[in-house]
Design a protein around this motif. Structure first.
Motif, PDB file in Angstrom:
ATOM      1  N   GLN A  39     -44.300 -69.476  25.699  1.00 12.55           N
ATOM      2  CA  GLN A  39     -43.880 -68.196  26.263  1.00 12.55           C
ATOM      3  C   GLN A  39     -44.524 -67.019  25.535  1.00 12.55           C
ATOM      4  N   LEU A  40     -44.634 -67.133  24.218  1.00 14.77           N
ATOM      5  CA  LEU A  40     -45.269 -66.060  23.449  1.00 14.77           C
ATOM      6  C   LEU A  40     -46.739 -65.915  23.837  1.00 14.77           C
ATOM      7  N   LYS A  41     -47.417 -67.034  24.039  1.00  9.79           N
ATOM      8  CA  LYS A  41     -48.826 -66.985  24.453  1.00  9.79           C
ATOM      9  C   LYS A  41     -48.956 -66.387  25.846  1.00  9.79           C
ATOM     10  N   ALA A  42     -47.998 -66.709  26.705  1.00 10.41           N
ATOM     11  CA  ALA A  42     -48.023 -66.118  28.042  1.00 10.41           C
ATOM     12  C   ALA A  42     -47.807 -64.615  27.982  1.00 10.41           C
ATOM     13  N   ALA A  43     -47.031 -64.184  26.997  1.00 13.25           N
ATOM     14  CA  ALA A  43     -46.715 -62.758  26.877  1.00 13.25           C
ATOM     15  C   ALA A  43     -47.872 -61.944  26.317  1.00 13.25           C
ATOM     16  N   VAL A  44     -48.552 -62.454  25.285  1.00 11.49           N
ATOM     17  CA  VAL A  44     -49.554 -61.641  24.583  1.00 11.49           C
ATOM     18  C   VAL A  44     -50.963 -62.238  24.623  1.00 11.49           C
ATOM     19  N   GLY A  45     -51.117 -63.412  25.213  1.00 11.98           N
ATOM     20  CA  GLY A  45     -52.412 -64.077  25.212  1.00 11.98           C
ATOM     21  C   GLY A  45     -52.504 -65.047  24.046  1.00 11.98           C
ATOM     22  N   ALA A  46     -53.253 -66.107  24.244  1.00  8.00           N
ATOM     23  CA  ALA A  46     -53.345 -67.152  23.217  1.00  8.00           C
ATOM     24  C   ALA A  46     -53.881 -66.625  21.901  1.00  8.00           C
ATOM     25  N   ASP A  47     -54.812 -65.642  21.980  1.00  9.17           N
ATOM     26  CA  ASP A  47     -55.401 -65.124  20.732  1.00  9.17           C
ATOM     27  C   ASP A  47     -54.442 -64.213  19.976  1.00  9.17           C
TER      28      ASP A  47
ATOM     29  N   LEU B 139     -49.170 -60.718  17.970  1.00  5.38           N
ATOM     30  CA  LEU B 139     -49.827 -59.407  17.895  1.00  5.38           C
ATOM     31  C   LEU B 139     -49.916 -58.814  19.292  1.00  5.38           C
ATOM     32  N   PRO B 140     -48.855 -58.169  19.751  1.00  3.05           N
ATOM     33  CA  PRO B 140     -48.876 -57.555  21.084  1.00  3.05           C
ATOM     34  C   PRO B 140     -49.792 -56.341  21.123  1.00  3.05           C
TER      35      PRO B 140
ATOM     36  N   VAL C 220     -42.942 -63.144  13.340  1.00  2.00           N
ATOM     37  CA  VAL C 220     -43.377 -61.865  12.781  1.00  2.00           C
ATOM     38  C   VAL C 220     -44.134 -61.118  13.878  1.00  2.00           C
ATOM     39  N   LEU C 221     -43.611 -59.967  14.265  1.00  2.00           N
ATOM     40  CA  LEU C 221     -44.220 -59.165  15.329  1.00  2.00           C
ATOM     41  C   LEU C 221     -45.042 -58.059  14.684  1.00  2.00           C
ATOM     42  N   VAL C 222     -46.355 -58.193  14.784  1.00  2.00           N
ATOM     43  CA  VAL C 222     -47.282 -57.282  14.106  1.00  2.00           C
ATOM     44  C   VAL C 222     -47.802 -56.254  15.108  1.00  2.00           C
ATOM     45  N   THR C 223     -47.697 -54.979  14.780  1.00  2.00           N
ATOM     46  CA  THR C 223     -48.020 -53.915  15.744  1.00  2.00           C
ATOM     47  C   THR C 223     -49.406 -53.302  15.539  1.00  2.00           C
ATOM     48  N   THR C 224     -50.245 -53.921  14.710  1.00  2.00           N
ATOM     49  CA  THR C 224     -51.520 -53.280  14.370  1.00  2.00           C
ATOM     50  C   THR C 224     -52.494 -53.184  15.550  1.00  2.00           C
ATOM     51  N   ARG C 225     -52.330 -54.021  16.574  1.00  2.00           N
ATOM     52  CA  ARG C 225     -53.206 -53.904  17.749  1.00  2.00           C
ATOM     53  C   ARG C 225     -52.800 -52.745  18.657  1.00  2.00           C
ATOM     54  N   MET C 226     -51.611 -52.227  18.456  1.00  2.00           N
ATOM     55  CA  MET C 226     -51.147 -51.071  19.236  1.00  2.00           C
ATOM     56  C   MET C 226     -51.560 -49.810  18.478  1.00  2.00           C
ATOM     57  N   ASN C 227     -52.847 -49.509  18.543  1.00  2.00           N
ATOM     58  CA  ASN C 227     -53.417 -48.489  17.655  1.00  2.00           C
ATOM     59  C   ASN C 227     -54.048 -47.318  18.396  1.00  2.00           C
ATOM     60  N   LYS C 228     -53.500 -46.988  19.554  1.00  2.00           N
ATOM     61  CA  LYS C 228     -54.064 -45.878  20.332  1.00  2.00           C
ATOM     62  C   LYS C 228     -53.381 -44.557  19.987  1.00  2.00           C
ATOM     63  N   ILE C 229     -54.197 -43.532  19.841  1.00  2.00           N
ATOM     64  CA  ILE C 229     -53.690 -42.153  19.842  1.00  2.00           C
ATOM     65  C   ILE C 229     -53.676 -41.729  21.302  1.00  2.00           C
ATOM     66  N   ILE C 230     -52.529 -41.737  21.912  1.00  2.00           N
ATOM     67  CA  ILE C 230     -52.419 -41.561  23.362  1.00  2.00           C
ATOM     68  C   ILE C 230     -52.701 -40.127  23.773  1.00  2.00           C
ATOM     69  N   GLU C 231     -52.252 -39.180  22.962  1.00  2.00           N
ATOM     70  CA  GLU C 231     -52.377 -37.772  23.343  1.00  2.00           C
ATOM     71  C   GLU C 231     -52.344 -36.885  22.112  1.00  2.00           C
ATOM     72  N   ILE C 232     -53.171 -35.867  22.114  1.00  2.00           N
ATOM     73  CA  ILE C 232     -53.054 -34.763  21.156  1.00  2.00           C
ATOM     74  C   ILE C 232     -52.938 -33.485  21.969  1.00  2.00           C
ATOM     75  N   ASP C 233     -51.767 -32.883  21.938  1.00  2.00           N
ATOM     76  CA  ASP C 233     -51.487 -31.652  22.672  1.00  2.00           C
ATOM     77  C   ASP C 233     -51.566 -30.504  21.669  1.00  2.00           C
ATOM     78  N   ALA C 234     -52.747 -29.902  21.583  1.00  2.00           N
ATOM     79  CA  ALA C 234     -52.972 -28.866  20.578  1.00  2.00           C
ATOM     80  C   ALA C 234     -52.129 -27.623  20.844  1.00  2.00           C
ATOM     81  N   ASP C 235     -51.917 -27.298  22.125  1.00  2.00           N
ATOM     82  CA  ASP C 235     -51.161 -26.092  22.450  1.00  2.00           C
ATOM     83  C   ASP C 235     -49.701 -26.207  22.020  1.00  2.00           C
ATOM     84  N   ASN C 236     -49.117 -27.393  22.200  1.00  2.00           N
ATOM     85  CA  ASN C 236     -47.729 -27.603  21.803  1.00  2.00           C
ATOM     86  C   ASN C 236     -47.597 -28.245  20.431  1.00  2.00           C
ATOM     87  N   ARG C 237     -48.730 -28.449  19.771  1.00  2.00           N
ATOM     88  CA  ARG C 237     -48.776 -28.990  18.416  1.00  2.00           C
ATOM     89  C   ARG C 237     -47.987 -30.299  18.309  1.00  2.00           C
TER      90      ARG C 237
END
Length: 461
Positions: free
Chosen positions: A9-17, A47-48, A89-106
């Protein structure tokens, strides 16, 4: 559900790798940087890559009755991300996106695997600044910073991680996705669930996204360094700086053992001179004349408090060298043996007494204890050096660790200022907050995680 079915089930959720089961590999994800904390053998490491994958992992583990230990980069110093036997152990290092930088609203919206320094550099291009800067800022992740409510060198002026968090996205034990907080400057609708999850050390849910407040990029800092022949004099200077309302952007202290180690490690002098018992490093990022006045006032206070040397500079390279020396303490101590770092916070008026107490413990245990810390907020990091191959020295190091916590509480302080409780300070948390406080913690845990899915045995039992 049997083990094989859960792995499928875990492999189905996040992929075998994204599912690791080789014990030689999973061992590398099983603990953080705290050698005293207990550690178990995980069933698997996952590693999701996004929130939905985290949700599927949580659902699968909940159905199987398998505990989850959330983990970032592993830079923690309390055992809070240490595995327990049979967990995922759920490792979050693959979730490494900076989704948004809103400079006007800091503000910035980021995933938990973003490295602290990468975020700081990204927002710098917009003329903005993300203040929290733990000593491991070049490799620790935002998720780990959120989990422990990490601080850093700039806390005295800019606060700790929670002071820069506007909102969170969190996967709860039932698989629901909770969104807390806001994108506005103000907002008091309902309980402050954001602050509840910041510092919860992975015991209430998995943080999958954060909305962070940014500040305008500060001016280039000026730097002041002062050397004292006694820790009492250095402590008196800190107390007076605070009492007179001066708020430097950074105020760090190093004791004699730290100074010696760093000077040998970097093959340079940090301005302390022979016989220095303490070094105080301050910076002001107020800019221009305001920074010069602030540094001059701090320098005068240090001189009046008995500093043997007090020196200010606006040279950026010189200031950077002094900060490099402060950040290099742990690496410098590796020459002498293995180390473990304590984390206590005391009233700023008691810093000198804490350092003196550590000196007494060092003599009694026969181990080097080097003290550095954030003098501006009283958060000290006594670091114990020992021979890891010697069971006797390891036992003495553990004794010294506990005795330092005892001194911190006796001085009116707390057992952790920024590293967290984890699995190493559970008994000390119970001692600090008492039975009513512990029961309040348990009630919150039962409400949000009734099956104790997330990080069981961490923080409290």
């Amino acid at each position: 559900m049997d083990t094989a079915a859960l792995i499928d089930q875990l492999k189905a959720a996040v992929g075998a790798d994204g599912v690791l089961t080789d014990p030689d590999v999973t061992a590398g994800y099983s603990r953080d940087m705290m050698p005293l904390a207990p550690v178990g053998s995980p069933l698997a490491v996952v590693l999701p890559s996004d929130t939905e994958q985290v949700r599927q992992v949580v659902l699968a583990c909940a159905a199987a009755g398998t505990p989850i230990v959330p983990r970032g980069a592993g830079s923690g110093l309390s055992g809070g991300a240490n595995a327990i036997d049979g967990c995922v152990v759920l490792v979050t290092t693959r979730m490494n996106k900076i989704i948004e930088i809103d400079a006007d609203n800091r503000l910035a919206v980021v995933e938990p695997g973003v490295v602290n320094l990468d975020l700081r550099q990204a927002v710098d291009k917009h003329g903005l600044f993300y203040p929290p800067d733990p000593s491991s800022y070049d490799w620790c992740t935002i998720g780990g910073n959120l989990a422990t409510n990490a601080g850093g060198l700039c806390c005295v002026k800019y606060g700790v991680t929670t002071d820069s968090v506007l909102g969170l996205e969190v996967v709860l034990a039932g698989g629901d996705v909770l969104r807390t907080g806001r994108r506005t400057v103000k907002g008091v609708a309902g309980y402050d669930l954001t602050k509840l999850f910041v510092g919860s050390e992975g015991t209430l849910g998995v943080i999958t996204q954060a909305t962070l407040a940014l500040r305008p990029q500060p001016m280039a800092p000026g730097t002041m360094v002062a050397s004292f022949s006694s820790t009492a004099a250095a402590g008196a200077a800190v107390s007076r700086i605070v009492r007179e309302g001066l708020v430097p952007s950074l105020m760090e202290i190093m004791d004699a053992a730290s100074i010696k180690a760093v000077e040998q490690h970097l093959n340079t002098e940090v301005g302390a001179g022979a016989g220095s018992a303490a070094l105080l490093i301050c910076q002001s990022d107020s800019g221009g004349e305001a920074a010069l006045r602030e540094l001059a006032a701090i320098e005068q206070i240090c001189t009046d408090s008995g500093a043997d040397l007090a020196y200010s500079t606006t040279d950026l390279e010189e200031g950077r060298m002094l900060l490099t020396a402060r950040r290099a303490v742990l690496n410098a101590l590796e020459v002498y043996g293995s180390w473990l770092t304590d984390d206590v916070c005391v009233p700023r008026t008691r810093i000198g007494e804490l350092i003196s107490g550590c000196e007494e413990i060092s003599k009694r245990c026969g181990l080097t204890i080097a003290v550095v810390g954030h003098a501006g907020d009283g958060n000290m990091h006594p670091t114990i050096v020992y021979d890891a191959s010697s069971p006797e020295q390891f036992a003495k190091a553990q004794q010294a660790f506990d005795e330092i916590l005892e001194v911190g509480l006796r001085l009116g302080g707390t057992i952790t200022g920024e590293h967290g409780v984890g699995k190493i300070k559970r008994e000390w948390l119970a001692r600090e907050i008492g039975p009513v406080g512990i029961e309040a913690h348990r009630a919150i845990k039962r409400a949000l995680d009734p099956g104790s899915l997330f990080n069981p045995g961490s923080m409290f039992s």
